[in-house]
Design an enzyme around this catalytic site. Structure first.
Site, PDB file in Angstrom:
ATOM      1  N   TYR A 142       0.862  -1.184   0.000  1.00 54.34           N
ATOM      2  CA  TYR A 142       0.000   0.000   0.000  1.00 54.34           C
ATOM      3  C   TYR A 142       0.897   1.231   0.000  1.00 54.34           C
ATOM      4  O   TYR A 142       1.521   1.560   1.014  1.00 54.34           O
ATOM      5  CB  TYR A 142      -0.896  -0.047   1.236  1.00 54.34           C
ATOM      6  CG  TYR A 142      -1.992   0.993   1.325  1.00 54.34           C
ATOM      7  CD1 TYR A 142      -2.257   1.889   0.297  1.00 54.34           C
ATOM      8  CD2 TYR A 142      -2.778   1.072   2.470  1.00 54.34           C
ATOM      9  CE1 TYR A 142      -3.261   2.822   0.397  1.00 54.34           C
ATOM     10  CE2 TYR A 142      -3.794   2.011   2.590  1.00 54.34           C
ATOM     11  CZ  TYR A 142      -4.031   2.883   1.555  1.00 54.34           C
ATOM     12  OH  TYR A 142      -5.032   3.818   1.667  1.00 54.34           O
ATOM     13  N   LYS A 170      -1.536  -1.451  -4.002  1.00 53.92           N
ATOM     14  CA  LYS A 170      -2.602  -0.447  -4.001  1.00 53.92           C
ATOM     15  C   LYS A 170      -1.909   0.903  -4.126  1.00 53.92           C
ATOM     16  O   LYS A 170      -1.149   1.314  -3.239  1.00 53.92           O
ATOM     17  CB  LYS A 170      -3.441  -0.494  -2.725  1.00 53.92           C
ATOM     18  CG  LYS A 170      -4.527   0.591  -2.705  1.00 53.92           C
ATOM     19  CD  LYS A 170      -5.308   0.617  -1.406  1.00 53.92           C
ATOM     20  CE  LYS A 170      -6.315   1.777  -1.430  1.00 53.92           C
ATOM     21  NZ  LYS A 170      -7.080   1.887  -0.161  1.00 53.92           N
TER      22      LYS A 170
END
Length: 301
Positions: A142, A170
């Protein structure tokens, strides 16, 4: 390694960064989480990300995170993947949460860059490798430097892609060039973490999205990617433009997306409940404005 064709989608294509429903008293609402998860999957989400930024992970306990995974798994079965947010500022704690997520039935883990301590890139890479080595679950990195204070640099991403357990990203880096560099040199499955980038990133080879706005319009978000995949790029662009005012209202209104998404979900009668402190609920004017933008989007169908 250079990719060719549409990339793999290890966790699905349309993932929702699901809010964590709470009761009016602020307790974890597991029944509400089951109902919301079932609704999201029925409306086109083939993956759910739990206990991420939108899921208020900083204010939920380790036990609540595990309970949430079990409840959502019970609700969706094998109809959707479950990616559990386990990232913290502490490698040992992150490893513990990853192991708990695996035991609770998650399909993968979302690991955010350690925040506040701002580790250098070599330490950052070692952190991710230790977490990836701790379980048999695939890892989604992330990258959100606006919140963590530290970027996962493209060269670091490329090195991390060599680890067999690190399979996805992400992306909230706002570095479109850097993303394309990594896409060109790895097999990492990129997921747009910023709703305004869903179509743009998908068009250059991303696997899909992890969307906050999907909490309220899951079918609209899924339709953008489905239209592009079907070759109807004009329709995909039109759908992305149509949802842009709602993206702006939810994600760029001076409030965290968790606050605005929960406000709109509550207005629509969906499970959400209050946010936990230090976040504060949206005021009446904001709530009314969100509902107006939502209704305009629905009317434009």
């Amino acid at each position: 390694m250079t990719t060719s064709g549409r990339p793999s989608t290890p966790f699905g294509r349309t993932l929702c960064a699901m809010v964590t429903p709470f009761t009016d008293s602020g307790a974890l609402d597991l029944e509400g989480a089951r109902r919301l998860a079932d609704h999201l999957v029925a409306e086109g989400c083939d993956g759910l990300v739990l206990s991420g930024t939108t899921g208020e992970s900083p204010t939920t306990t380790d036990a609540e995170k595990a309970e949430l995974v079990r409840a959502v798994r019970d609700a969706v079965g094998d109809r959707a993947s479950i990616v559990a947010g386990v990232g913290t500022a502490d490698t040992r704690h992150t490893v513990e949460l990853a192991r708990a997520a695996e035991k609770s039935g998650a399909d993968g883990v979302l690991v955010v860059t350690p925040y506040y301590s701002r580790p250098p890139q070599d330490a950052l890479a070692q952190h991710f490798r230790e977490v990836a080595d701790a379980t048999g679950l695939p890892v989604m990195l992330y990258d959100i430097p606006g919140r963590t204070g530290t970027r996962i640099e493209p060269e670091t991403m490329i090195r991390l892609a060599e680890h067999p357990g690190i399979v996805a990203v992400k992306d909230c880096s706002y570095d479109f060039l850097g993303v394309q560099k990594v896409l060109a040199r790895t097999e990492l499955a990129y997921y747009a973490g910023c709703d305004e980038h869903i179509l743009a990133l998908y068009a250059v080879g991303a696997a899909g999205c992890v969307s906050t706005v999907a909490n309220v319009v899951p079918r609209r978000i899924a339709d953008i990617l489905e239209a592009f995949e079907a070759g109807d790029t004009a329709r995909a662009a039109r759908l992305q433009r149509q949802v842009t005012p709602l993206i702006e209202a939810v994600m760029d209104a001076g409030l965290p997306g968790t606050v605005t998404a929960k406000s709109l979900l509550t207005t629509l009668g969906r499970p959400a409940g209050p946010v936990r402190a230090p976040l504060r609920p949206a005021g009446p004017e904001t709530a009314d404005g969100l509902r107006t933008v939502y209704e305009e989007l629905i009317a434009a169908a």
